[in-house]
Design an enzyme around this catalytic site. Structure first.
Site, short mmCIF file in Angstrom:
data_model
loop_
_atom_site.label_atom_id
_atom_site.label_comp_id
_atom_site.label_asym_id
_atom_site.label_seq_id
_atom_site.Cartn_x
_atom_site.Cartn_y
_atom_site.Cartn_z
N GLU A 278 14.03 -1.54 9.37
CA GLU A 278 15.42 -1.95 9.10
C GLU A 278 16.21 -1.90 10.41
O GLU A 278 15.93 -1.08 11.27
CB GLU A 278 16.05 -1.06 8.03
CG GLU A 278 15.99 0.45 8.28
CD GLU A 278 17.11 0.98 9.13
OE1 GLU A 278 18.09 0.26 9.35
OE2 GLU A 278 16.99 2.13 9.61
N CYS B 215 20.36 7.45 14.38
CA CYS B 215 19.18 6.69 14.83
C CYS B 215 18.86 6.82 16.31
O CYS B 215 17.73 7.16 16.67
CB CYS B 215 19.38 5.21 14.51
SG CYS B 215 19.28 4.89 12.75
N PHE C 81 27.40 -4.11 23.40
CA PHE C 81 26.85 -2.79 23.74
C PHE C 81 27.01 -2.44 25.21
O PHE C 81 26.12 -1.84 25.83
CB PHE C 81 25.40 -2.66 23.26
CG PHE C 81 25.33 -2.24 21.82
CD1 PHE C 81 25.84 -3.06 20.83
CD2 PHE C 81 24.82 -1.01 21.44
CE1 PHE C 81 25.86 -2.68 19.50
CE2 PHE C 81 24.82 -0.61 20.12
CZ PHE C 81 25.34 -1.45 19.14
C1 UDX Z 1 22.01 1.62 15.11
C2 UDX Z 1 21.43 0.23 15.39
O1 UDX Z 1 22.47 -0.64 15.87
C3 UDX Z 1 20.80 -0.34 14.15
O2 UDX Z 1 20.21 -1.60 14.42
C4 UDX Z 1 19.72 0.67 13.75
O3 UDX Z 1 18.85 0.24 12.83
C5 UDX Z 1 20.37 2.00 13.40
O4 UDX Z 1 21.02 2.46 14.58
P1 UDX Z 1 24.22 2.61 14.04
O5 UDX Z 1 23.64 3.94 14.39
O6 UDX Z 1 24.78 2.43 12.69
O7 UDX Z 1 23.09 1.48 14.20
O8 UDX Z 1 25.37 2.33 15.07
P2 UDX Z 1 25.72 1.30 16.23
O9 UDX Z 1 26.77 0.38 15.76
O10 UDX Z 1 24.50 0.69 16.80
O11 UDX Z 1 26.37 2.30 17.30
C6 UDX Z 1 25.64 3.42 17.78
C7 UDX Z 1 26.47 4.28 18.70
O12 UDX Z 1 26.69 3.63 19.94
C8 UDX Z 1 27.87 4.65 18.18
O13 UDX Z 1 28.10 6.03 18.44
C9 UDX Z 1 28.80 3.79 18.99
O14 UDX Z 1 30.07 4.37 19.15
C10 UDX Z 1 28.05 3.73 20.31
N1 UDX Z 1 28.37 2.56 21.14
C11 UDX Z 1 28.11 1.29 20.69
C12 UDX Z 1 28.90 2.73 22.42
O15 UDX Z 1 29.13 3.87 22.86
N2 UDX Z 1 29.14 1.63 23.20
C13 UDX Z 1 28.88 0.36 22.78
O16 UDX Z 1 29.11 -0.58 23.55
C14 UDX Z 1 28.35 0.19 21.48
#
Ligand code: UDX
Length: 461
Positions: free
Chosen positions: A156, A276, A265
């Site tokens: 997923e 994750c 990102f």
């Molecule tokens: C992630 C993956 O995106 C998803 O595909 C996977 O299956 C599960 O893990 P998620 O953990 O829900 O999803 O969050 P995501 O939106 O990816 O953000 C992860 C972390 O990165 C957050 O703490 C967010 O604040 C941080 N982040 C994101 C940053 O610090 N900078 C960015 O540019 C993007």
């Protein structure tokens, strides 16, 4: 319509079950916690996830979705069984597969006809073979003759807060198996999604990728490792920007416009958290290490991420001196906006570090109301109350409500004027305008407007 079983009604399992029911399959979800079964069966979600509640209730109404705590019932009612149980990190860095093993043994004991078993939980590369052995062993032990089964990996890629959207509008669907027939069966479940029937935006139809079992397992880790590394890269660039006097927003915007890099990102700040990224990186590093390879780049991505959190404390110390007796207010506790999830949340670690050095810490979050294990942290229902008489506020999670906060009012309730913007959510000039001393992650306080010209003469390096 196919008969689908989903083992585990946690976050992933509930999304998978409700979404498969929504696209017309007959879904039975197996959950051992009877209270959860009761709540879910009456349409109540035990966690916060946009759109999922409606999908759950419409699945229950249509009869496409039901919950049970009886293994025999769930196994008899399904031909394809998705394994969505938790695989938390063990202290060794490897995921703990004991819940998965218990689920597999239960399914193997109950199986009365051929089954396709699908691993949806993120499991270490190579787990597919282990799954087959566990099921084989258990079937050999039972009184009834064994039934044929196949193993498929179908990782997923669901983001919390957007899980329903991501399930119904994926970029790609990955199915990995060494059994082509089982692979077709699992792929066919996604037909309405692959045909574009559930696509909401103008994105392209999702791509279906058929791979070997082990490659599908690796794809999940590689995706999350890349995303986490990309954020750590942006944070490292921000740290260098701070030293050379460049604005990281200008830098990441420009590099993101290179289509080979892409703009997503690349937001610098306190770094990534959630259930994750940390777990998956640590599992991949451990697997590599066990096989004689040092994953230097991935190790560094983790190190940079850890440093972003300690930097909050260092930045506060730089401006306030020793933090003993200082009052700090944290805005946002969830690991990102749109969720109540605090697993590996930067805010929790930052609160712990601040409490350790004797600061008094209050916090506000629109949905998180308690942090177990941090009794020293006071959580207020109002951001202005959390900030009252504080020396500094730290914005840790960029909830939209903070963006429209009355900054003058916030500043007035404080005794100090320091605003550490852990997500670069505001321009320093905006914060300064409200009377704050802004502290960012790589943004320039007074930045010159970027010159944007549609056509440039001369050569560019
Ligand atoms: C992630 C993956 O995106 C998803 O595909 C996977 O299956 C599960 O893990 P998620 O953990 O829900 O999803 O969050 P995501 O939106 O990816 O953000 C992860 C972390 O990165 C957050 O703490 C967010 O604040 C941080 N982040 C994101 C940053 O610090 N900078 C960015 O540019 C993007």
């Amino acid at each position: 319509m196919r008969r689908v079983g989903v083992v585990g009604s946690g976050y992933v399992g509930t999304v998978v079950a409700a979404c498969f029911a929504d696209i017309g399959h007959s879904v039975v979800a197996l959950e051992m916690d009877e209270q959860k079964v009761e709540a879910l069966s009456s349409g109540l979600l035990p966690f916060h996830e946009p759109e999922l509640g409606e999908l759950l209730r419409s699945g229950l109404r249509s009869g496409n979705l039901r919950f049970t705590s009886h293994v025999d019932d769930a196994v008899a009612a399904s031909d394809v069984i998705f394994l969505c149980v938790g695989t938390p990190s063990a202290p060794s860095g490897r995921p703990d597969l004991s819940a998965l093993e218990a689920a597999l043994r239960g399914v193997a004991r109950a199986a009365d006809a051929p089954k396709v078993l699908v691993t949806k939980s993120t499991v270490p590369v190579g787990t597919g073979n282990w799954v087959a052995s566990v099921v084989d062993d258990e079937m050999a032990r039972r009184d009834d003759p064994p039934v044929p089964f196949s193993v498929v990996s179908n990782p997923e890629f669901l983001r919390e807060g957007l899980a329903v959207h991501d399930f119904l509008n994926p970029d790609r669907v990955v199915v990995g198996s060494d059994d082509p027939e089982a692979l077709d069966t699992v792929a066919s479940l996604y037909a309405p999604i692959l045909d574009g029937a559930t696509v909401r935006d103008d994105s392209d139809h999702p791509v279906l990728l058929r791979t070997a079992l082990c490659a599908a397992e690796m794809i999940k880790y590689a995706s999350n490792a890349f995303l986490a590394t990309k954020i750590s890269f942006a944070n490292e660039i921000a740290n260098i920007c701070e030293r050379v006097g460049a604005d990281v927003g200008d830098v990441t915007q420009a590099i993101g416009l290179d289509t080979r890099i892409g703009s997503k990102f690349l937001d610098a700040g306190v770094g990534w958290g959630g259930s994750c990224f940390g777990k998956d990186l640590s599992a991949l590093v451990t697997t590599a290490h066990e096989l004689g390879y040092d994953a230097t780049l991935l190790d560094a991505a983790v190190t940079v991420n850890r440093q972003q959190r300690t930097q909050v404390v260092e930045k506060l110390q730089r401006h306030l001196g020793a933090l003993l007796g200082r009052r700090v207010a944290l805005l946002g506790l969830a690991f990102k906006p749109g969720t109540d999830d605090i697993r590996d949340a930067p805010a929790v670690e930052i609160a712990r570090l601040l409490l350790e050095v004797g600061a008094s810490v209050r916090a506000h979050d629109p949905v998180v109301r308690a942090i177990p294990g941090l009794p020293g942290l006071v959580i207020d229902a109002d951001p202005y109350v959390a900030a009252s008489r504080a020396d500094a506020v730290v914005l840790v999670t960029e909830w939209p409500e903070y963006q429209v906060m009355d900054l003058d009012r916030l500043r007035d309730t404080m005794r100090g004027d320091l605003f550490v913007d852990g997500r670069n959510a505001f321009t320093p000039a905006h914060l300064r305008g409200a009377g704050f001393r802004p502290v960012s992650f790589g943004r320039l306080d007074h930045r010159a407007p970027v010159e944007r010209r549609s056509s440039m003469s001369g050569s560019q390096g």
